[in-house]
Design a protein around this motif. Structure first.
Motif, mmCIF file in Angstrom:
data_model
loop_
_atom_site.group_PDB
_atom_site.id
_atom_site.type_symbol
_atom_site.label_atom_id
_atom_site.label_comp_id
_atom_site.label_asym_id
_atom_site.label_seq_id
_atom_site.Cartn_x
_atom_site.Cartn_y
_atom_site.Cartn_z
ATOM 1 N N VAL A 1 -7.426 93.690 -7.228
ATOM 2 C CA VAL A 1 -8.061 94.797 -6.522
ATOM 3 C C VAL A 1 -8.667 95.797 -7.505
ATOM 4 O O VAL A 1 -9.764 96.310 -7.303
ATOM 5 C CB VAL A 1 -7.037 95.496 -5.598
ATOM 6 N N GLU A 2 -7.957 96.059 -8.618
ATOM 7 C CA GLU A 2 -8.385 97.079 -9.571
ATOM 8 C C GLU A 2 -9.709 96.716 -10.246
ATOM 9 O O GLU A 2 -10.618 97.553 -10.351
ATOM 10 C CB GLU A 2 -7.298 97.277 -10.631
ATOM 11 N N PHE A 3 -9.842 95.485 -10.726
ATOM 12 C CA PHE A 3 -11.087 95.076 -11.381
ATOM 13 C C PHE A 3 -12.246 95.033 -10.383
ATOM 14 O O PHE A 3 -13.385 95.340 -10.740
ATOM 15 C CB PHE A 3 -10.910 93.701 -12.034
ATOM 16 N N ASP B 1 -17.597 101.548 -11.781
ATOM 17 C CA ASP B 1 -17.991 101.774 -13.179
ATOM 18 C C ASP B 1 -17.881 100.464 -13.968
ATOM 19 O O ASP B 1 -16.941 100.265 -14.742
ATOM 20 C CB ASP B 1 -17.108 102.845 -13.813
ATOM 21 N N PRO B 2 -18.843 99.553 -13.806
ATOM 22 C CA PRO B 2 -18.765 98.242 -14.458
ATOM 23 C C PRO B 2 -18.800 98.306 -15.985
ATOM 24 O O PRO B 2 -18.411 97.356 -16.653
ATOM 25 C CB PRO B 2 -20.009 97.508 -13.921
ATOM 26 N N ARG C 1 -17.776 88.086 -24.284
ATOM 27 C CA ARG C 1 -19.190 88.027 -24.674
ATOM 28 C C ARG C 1 -20.095 88.438 -23.519
ATOM 29 O O ARG C 1 -21.052 89.198 -23.701
ATOM 30 C CB ARG C 1 -19.540 86.606 -25.122
ATOM 31 N N ARG C 2 -19.765 87.983 -22.308
ATOM 32 C CA ARG C 2 -20.586 88.320 -21.141
ATOM 33 C C ARG C 2 -20.513 89.816 -20.834
ATOM 34 O O ARG C 2 -21.537 90.452 -20.591
ATOM 35 C CB ARG C 2 -20.116 87.515 -19.925
ATOM 36 N N LEU C 3 -19.307 90.386 -20.838
ATOM 37 C CA LEU C 3 -19.145 91.799 -20.542
ATOM 38 C C LEU C 3 -19.723 92.677 -21.637
ATOM 39 O O LEU C 3 -20.193 93.796 -21.385
ATOM 40 C CB LEU C 3 -17.672 92.129 -20.333
ATOM 41 N N GLY C 4 -19.691 92.179 -22.866
ATOM 42 C CA GLY C 4 -20.221 92.948 -23.983
ATOM 43 C C GLY C 4 -21.714 93.152 -23.914
ATOM 44 O O GLY C 4 -22.262 94.020 -24.597
ATOM 45 N N ARG C 5 -22.387 92.349 -23.105
ATOM 46 C CA ARG C 5 -23.836 92.484 -22.969
ATOM 47 C C ARG C 5 -24.234 93.578 -21.975
ATOM 48 O O ARG C 5 -25.397 93.933 -21.864
ATOM 49 C CB ARG C 5 -24.429 91.152 -22.491
#
Length: 439
Positions: free
Chosen positions: A296-298, A305-306, A431-435
């Motif tokens: 739920v939190e993510f 706030d992604p 890697r995906r989130l870092g973009r």
């Protein structure tokens, strides 16, 4: 300042919910482990090995009834509840029931083949019949009980959720212990599971009435059941199917090691690996409630706030490794004394396999936030591909290792499976989130 920060951290809603659910979950796990100790002492290695294979085969045969769909609907229901959308809340829960009934129908067909599978792989068809009784209990726990647990999580009634989680384990394993003690052997153990599941099912119906009365967004049970035939399965199927498959891949990773080990070693030896694997996982179960609440939190963070997702994934994973390492080392240190005192001298040969699972347990914490993050990003197909790749190479290589090295091969197999899967997934997600654009 540090004490003040620590106090503020401890008062955070999410932290308090995790702590509450952890207490109940761990209490249930400890009770389950305690019952397992007594059952092992009564049955002794050979029959306890049969008991282990029964539950392993039941876990494999009941995969469709696993928690995957429940966790998929958690994302949908959490969003609907946040928007106070009465219609979508009702539809999401009806969809969960509908999928459970479909999965139950398919599983019922598969159950008839379990005795033949048990006869072929283990030379004992009774293992398959006993596994069928366990699966029936799982079906009951996957229907109304699952709907109630999910609803309690969404409305934030974590204390009641904790009581139900603990009560389910208490009833199922308590009933099993009584029947085993009365001399019913492995049949008593599986029969007790079914009796406990029936009692939990009936209690869940009463809890639902309480939820409905205190939270008007939730419909009466009769209306919920009436919508099952009307809800279009395609509405949520595209999302929930992949989430369910991904979640059940995790279940498959847990179930297969014992099932595969039994093909090449005796039932008595299976009991040594089962106890070593379970002993480490007893401590690692403390990570479970954190992962459950991160579903739920993510999801909420992805909407609000992604940009924080990358930082929080890394932080959760690092803390997870630290936590799992401490827990694993602690259990390894306790194992020589614990096995001798709890299980008895006949199970002491299993201690060396607890030591062998050091790297498995220490690195297990990497995966604490991976499942919730895959679901928050709606990228579970990638997770499935990664796990299929790991199992595609892992199953044949694991069988080779077990056939060549016996139980040490099983230890190597589970260590490689989990570590490789978690690390590939973590680096892909990082890697995906870092973009994402930084704030």
């Amino acid at each position: 300042m540090r004490l003040k920060s620590l106090f503020e951290f401890s008062q955070h809603r999410f932290v308090k919910s995790v702590a509450t659910l952890q207490v109940g979950s761990f209490a249930g796990t400890v009770f389950q482990a305690g019952v397992g100790v007594l059952i092992a002492r009564i049955l002794q290695p050979e029959l306890f090995g049969v008991y282990s294979l029964v539950f392993g085969l039941a876990g494999l045969g009941g995969l469709l009834l696993g928690a995957g769909t429940q966790e998929a609907v958690a994302t949908i229901l959490g969003s609907a509840y946040a928007k106070q959308d009465r219609q979508e809340v009702s539809e999401a829960l009806s969809f969960l029931l509908k999928i459970t009934l479909y999965a139950g129908a398919v599983t019922l067909v598969l159950v008839f083949f379990l005795p033949y599978a048990a006869s072929y792989f283990y030379g004992n068809p009774l293992i398959g019949w006993y596994a069928s009784l366990v699966i029936l209990g799982v079906f009951l726990s996957s229907s109304i009980t699952a709907v109630v647990q999910l609803s309690l999580q969404v409305v934030g009634r974590i204390k009641i959720l904790t009581l139900i989680v603990f009560g389910d384990q208490f009833l199922r394993f308590g009933s099993a212990l009584i029947l085993v003690f009365l001399g019913f052997g492995v049949l008593g153990a599986v029969g007790g599971q079914l009796i406990g599941a029936i009692i939990t099912f009936l209690a869940s119906v009463l809890v639902w009435e309480n939820i409905k009365n205190n939270h008007p967004l939730f419909p009466p049970l009769r209306k919920l059941l009436g919508q099952v035939s009307k809800i279009p399965i395609k509405k949520y199927f595209g999302f929930s199917f992949w989430v369910a498959v991904d979640r059940n891949m995790g279940n498959l990773f847990m179930v297969l090691p014992v099932v595969l080990t039994g093909i090449y070693v005796s039932a008595g030896e299976v009991s040594f690996f089962k106890l070593a694997f379970g002993f480490i996982n007893l401590a690692l179960s403390l990570l479970g409630p954190i992962s459950t609440l991160l579903n739920v939190e993510f999801t909420r963070m992805q909407v609000e706030d992604p940009k924080k997702l990358y930082y929080n994934l890394v932080k959760v994973s690092l803390y997870g490794v630290l936590f799992s390492s401490v827990l694993t080392v602690g259990m390894i240190a306790l194992s020589p004394i614990a096995f001798k005192l709890l299980y008895g001298a006949s199970f002491v040969p299993g201690v060396k396999y607890v030591f062998g699972l050091l790297f498995y347990g220490a690195l297990f914490g990497v995966g604490i936030g991976l499942g919730p993050m895959w679901r928050a990003l709606n990228a579970v197909k990638t997770s499935i591909i990664i796990n299929l790749f790991v199992l595609g190479f892992g199953i044949p290589s694991g069988l080779y290792m077990i056939r060549s090295w016996g139980l040490w091969g099983a230890v190597a197999m589970v260590t490689l499976w989990f570590t490789v899967s978690h690390l590939i997934s973590f680096f892909y997600l990082a890697r995906r989130l870092g973009r994402l654009p930084k704030s």
